[in-house]
Design an enzyme around this catalytic site. Structure first.
Site, PDB file in Angstrom:
ATOM      1  N   GLU A  85       9.337 -21.171  36.617  1.00 14.47           N
ATOM      2  CA  GLU A  85       8.099 -20.959  37.367  1.00 14.47           C
ATOM      3  C   GLU A  85       7.116 -22.106  37.166  1.00 14.47           C
ATOM      4  O   GLU A  85       6.880 -22.554  36.059  1.00 14.47           O
ATOM      5  CB  GLU A  85       7.449 -19.627  36.959  1.00 14.47           C
ATOM      6  N   ARG A  95       3.445  -4.124  43.831  1.00 10.36           N
ATOM      7  CA  ARG A  95       4.217  -3.481  44.909  1.00 10.36           C
ATOM      8  C   ARG A  95       4.635  -2.075  44.493  1.00 10.36           C
ATOM      9  O   ARG A  95       4.718  -1.157  45.295  1.00 10.36           O
ATOM     10  CB  ARG A  95       5.448  -4.368  45.179  1.00 10.36           C
ATOM     11  N   CYS A 148       5.187  -9.907  35.664  1.00  7.12           N
ATOM     12  CA  CYS A 148       5.641 -11.222  35.180  1.00  7.12           C
ATOM     13  C   CYS A 148       4.584 -12.291  35.385  1.00  7.12           C
ATOM     14  O   CYS A 148       4.274 -13.069  34.474  1.00  7.12           O
ATOM     15  CB  CYS A 148       6.952 -11.625  35.855  1.00  7.12           C
ATOM     16  N   HIS A 172      12.275 -16.753  35.475  1.00  7.62           N
ATOM     17  CA  HIS A 172      12.862 -15.557  36.088  1.00  7.62           C
ATOM     18  C   HIS A 172      14.373 -15.718  36.141  1.00  7.62           C
ATOM     19  O   HIS A 172      14.878 -16.813  36.404  1.00  7.62           O
ATOM     20  CB  HIS A 172      12.324 -15.355  37.512  1.00  7.62           C
TER      21      HIS A 172
HETATM   22  N1  PCA Z   1      10.270  -8.524  36.216  1.00 11.52           N
HETATM   23  C1  PCA Z   1       9.025  -8.070  36.822  1.00 11.52           C
HETATM   24  C2  PCA Z   1       8.237  -7.483  35.687  1.00 11.52           C
HETATM   25  C3  PCA Z   1       9.191  -7.307  34.552  1.00 11.52           C
HETATM   26  C4  PCA Z   1      10.388  -8.053  34.938  1.00 11.52           C
HETATM   27  O1  PCA Z   1      11.383  -8.239  34.240  1.00 11.52           O
HETATM   28  C5  PCA Z   1       8.304  -9.158  37.610  1.00 11.52           C
HETATM   29  O2  PCA Z   1       8.961 -10.063  38.149  1.00 11.52           O
HETATM   30  O3  PCA Z   1       7.082  -9.099  37.728  1.00 11.52           O
END
Ligand code: PCA
Length: 220
Positions: A85, A95, A148, A172
């Site tokens: 990111e 959401r 996140c 991610h």
């Molecule tokens: N993914 C979510 C929150 C926790 C996770 O593992 C996100 O992308 O916000």
């Protein structure tokens, strides 16, 4: 003096899943040595998938370990590659409700904080290093507006305002294969590939630290 360390976090399952690939992969790294000449110890922490509470847990772990690098990891179901990111934005826009039933819509992560923070990691280098290791990876320009992004923004705000000598950022990861079978057509990555990716990221970032003070307000 204690050996220098890095802190790697994963999340609890959320959104109807029974596992979160981030914690499945991250928890395996606890206590391992990483970096050139095994310079750093890896500490790990599971964060609740809850607005605010996740940041309390993250700050407690940072205050406990004083890491030189914090890498937060989360699930991005449907993405096909490791996503490094680039930026965190000062917005919560959920959401779905979090694991405590909270669903903030268009609220600030930190009231009065800047609009955004750039990742304090050498993001392009990390993608290159992952490609060299034959792992699908890309820069992502949005960590979303859920827990996140909240955690990434809170982490970078803490590093900035507490003037910590610490790199920090967010990655991610795709579903694990056992999750993807329940989501028709969704991409997946095995836990061992994710673990390898996390080690590549940590090694590369420790070997090429960005200048945190210069990073504020710039991209890299
Ligand atoms: N993914 C979510 C929150 C926790 C996770 O593992 C996100 O992308 O916000």
């Amino acid at each position: 003096m204690a050996k220098p360390c890095v802190l790697v976090t994963g999340f609890a399952p959320f959104g109807g899943e029974t596992i979160n690939p981030s914690w499945e992969a991250v928890s395996q790294l606890e206590g391992e040595a990483i970096g050139l000449q095994q310079s750093h110890i890896i500490h790990t922490k599971e964060l609740p998938c809850e607005f605010d509470k996740a940041l309390v847990a993250l700050y407690q772990a940072i205050d406990k370990y004083h890491p030189s690098l914090v890498l937060c990891v989360g699930q991005a179901g449907g993405r096909a590659a490791i996503s490094i990111e680039r930026v965190a934005i000062n917005i919560n826009d959920a959401r779905i409700a979090d694991n405590a039933g909270k669903q903030p819509i268009d609220t600030a992560v930190i009231t009065g904080g800047p609009v955004a923070y750039w990742a304090a990691l050498p993001i392009k280098r990390l993608v290159q290093a992952l490609h060299q290791a034959q792992i699908p990876a890309e820069v992502s320009n949005s960590a979303g507006t859920y827990v996140c992004n909240h955690v990434m923004y809170g982490l970078l705000h803490y590093i900035d305002t507490q003037q910590l000598d610490c790199q920090g950022g967010f990655v991610h990861i795709p579903y694990l294969p056992e999750q993807a079978v329940k989501h028709s057509g969704a991409a997946s990555m095995s836990a061992s590939n994710v673990q390898q990716a996390l080690k590549v990221i940590l090694t590369e970032a420790l070997a090429n630290p960005i200048d945190i003070k210069l990073a504020a307000g710039t991209t890299h």
